[in-house]
Scaffold this active site. Structure first.
Site, PDB file in Angstrom:
ATOM      1  N   HIS A 131       0.815  -1.211   0.000  1.00  0.00           N
ATOM      2  CA  HIS A 131       0.000   0.000   0.000  1.00  0.00           C
ATOM      3  C   HIS A 131       0.853   1.267   0.000  1.00  0.00           C
ATOM      4  CE1 HIS A 131      -3.588   2.467   0.873  1.00  0.00           C
ATOM      5  NE2 HIS A 131      -2.795   3.147   1.686  1.00  0.00           N
ATOM      6  N   ASN A 171      -2.475   7.625 -12.780  1.00  0.00           N
ATOM      7  CA  ASN A 171      -2.608   8.909 -12.102  1.00  0.00           C
ATOM      8  C   ASN A 171      -1.964   8.766 -10.733  1.00  0.00           C
ATOM      9  OD1 ASN A 171      -4.194   9.889 -14.224  1.00  0.00           O
ATOM     10  ND2 ASN A 171      -6.090   9.246 -13.241  1.00  0.00           N
ATOM     11  N   HIS A 184      -1.451   2.162  -8.288  1.00  0.00           N
ATOM     12  CA  HIS A 184      -2.265   1.497  -9.293  1.00  0.00           C
ATOM     13  C   HIS A 184      -2.421   2.389 -10.510  1.00  0.00           C
ATOM     14  CE1 HIS A 184      -5.333   4.232  -7.743  1.00  0.00           C
ATOM     15  NE2 HIS A 184      -6.124   3.906  -8.759  1.00  0.00           N
TER      16      HIS A 184
END
Length: 356
Positions: A131, A171, A184
């Site tokens: 993460h 992005n 991602h």
């Protein structure tokens, strides 16, 4: 390929080919109900997408409820497994989808504005299960796996009914508008050829007619000869600031061989891309001594036409013009698409070359 609780596809890309993914999605999810519509602007001829159902998409969840992290006991996510290398799944809030109802028509039945269901496909690509990671901190091996995922999905989406162009992109950063901080990207299968690609193909067609050569090939040769705007040069790729850069940070990563799309790259070209692109990203993060917010996207050929005119390349740009200042798209840029940059391409390139 496996399926999530609402029937969406999920595809794992693993370093260990024989590894089996068997975890089931135990969530109680309603079916995805996309209501995407496309309309063609009668003044510009450009298609515009409407996807009102996306208003309810996930927005800045806390880290322990991140939907892109692996599932944990009591906290199921979009990825049922307890870990993964790279994973791709259909977007639950897609801009375009295969099951959109309706038929082509015109707005108000007046004939001026053609409209049609936004039938195509949108996918999410998770680059790592970490993460707190970032693309710039991936290993070369992990980047190579991401390239394989991009290639696989580009080929698959190109075979999907209604898809006319495939656009993988990332992005990064809240300044860009990112609402999920997990590393991602996305892949859009557009039901039309994008306006920017249409314009680039027009220029490419005219240049070939006049000079007999591809325009990006000549630009690449000139940039490599000059070196003034080159950031990183590899065996198969060169990264440079475009000579008419629009953004305060703006880089194009171009293969030395003309190919239409990612699946057309050789193994050696995919390996070299991983090295060159990681170098570019690490310089970008070192530029202001902070993670750079950016958009990075692949320019690929349309699925069904003009493939001989296109030259695959990746474009990265950022709205950050200093460590704590943003470039806003104000009247000239937003209103007339006339760009005014606060730095020259040569200055941008010099700063990126100096960033270590």
């Amino acid at each position: 390929m496996r399926h999530l609780a609402d029937g969406r596809d999920i595809i794992y890309f693993d370093h260990i080919a024989a590894h089996e993914r068997l975890a089931e999605d135990t969530r109680d999810l309603p079916p995805v109900a996309a209501a995407s519509e496309i309309r063609r602007d009668p003044l510009t001829g450009e298609w515009v997408a409407m996807a009102a159902h996306r208003q309810t998409r996930t927005y800045k969840p806390p880290a322990d409820l991140c939907p892109l992290c692996p599932s944990r006991p009591g906290k199921p996510s979009e990825i049922p497994e307890s870990g993964y290398d790279v994973v791709v799944f259909e977007n639950r809030f897609p801009s375009f989808a295969q099951n959109v109802p309706g038929e082509p028509s015109t707005v108000d039945d007046l004939g001026l504005v053609p409209t049609a269901p936004g039938r195509a496909r949108c996918e999410v690509v998770c680059f790592t299960s970490d993460h707190d990671g970032a693309f710039s901190r991936l290993s070369r091996e992990q980047v190579r796996l991401v390239v394989e995922a991009w290639a696989d999905r580009t080929a698959e989406l190109a075979r999907t009914p209604g898809v006319e162009q495939v656009f993988p992109f990332e992005n990064r950063g809240e300044e860009i508008g990112v609402t999920l901080s997990h590393p991602h990207g996305q892949i859009y299968g557009y039901p039309f050829v994008s306006p920017k690609t249409e314009r680039m193909l027009e220029v490419a067609r005219a240049y070939v007619a006049e000079h007999g050569r591809p325009v990006l090939g000549d630009v690449l040769a000139a940039e490599r000869e000059s070196g003034a705007r080159v950031i990183v040069a590899g065996e198969h790729w060169t990264a440079f600031v475009p000579p008419a850069a629009r953004w305060p940070v703006h880089v194009q990563v171009v293969p030395h061989r003309q190919v239409p799309d990612i699946p057309s790259l050789t193994g050696a070209e995919r390996d070299d891309f991983a090295r060159v692109y990681l170098d570019v990203l690490r310089r970008c993060d070192a530029l202001y001594d902070r993670p750079l917010p950016y958009i990075a996207g692949w320019h690929q050929a349309p699925v069904h036409r003009d493939r001989e005119l296109a030259w695959l390349h990746l474009e990265l740009f950022s709205v950050l013009r200093s460590k704590d200042k943003l470039k806003y798209l104000a009247g000239s840029e937003s209103g007339m698409a006339v760009w005014i940059n606060d730095a020259t391409p040569e200055q941008i390139a010099e700063r990126l070359r100096a960033a270590e």
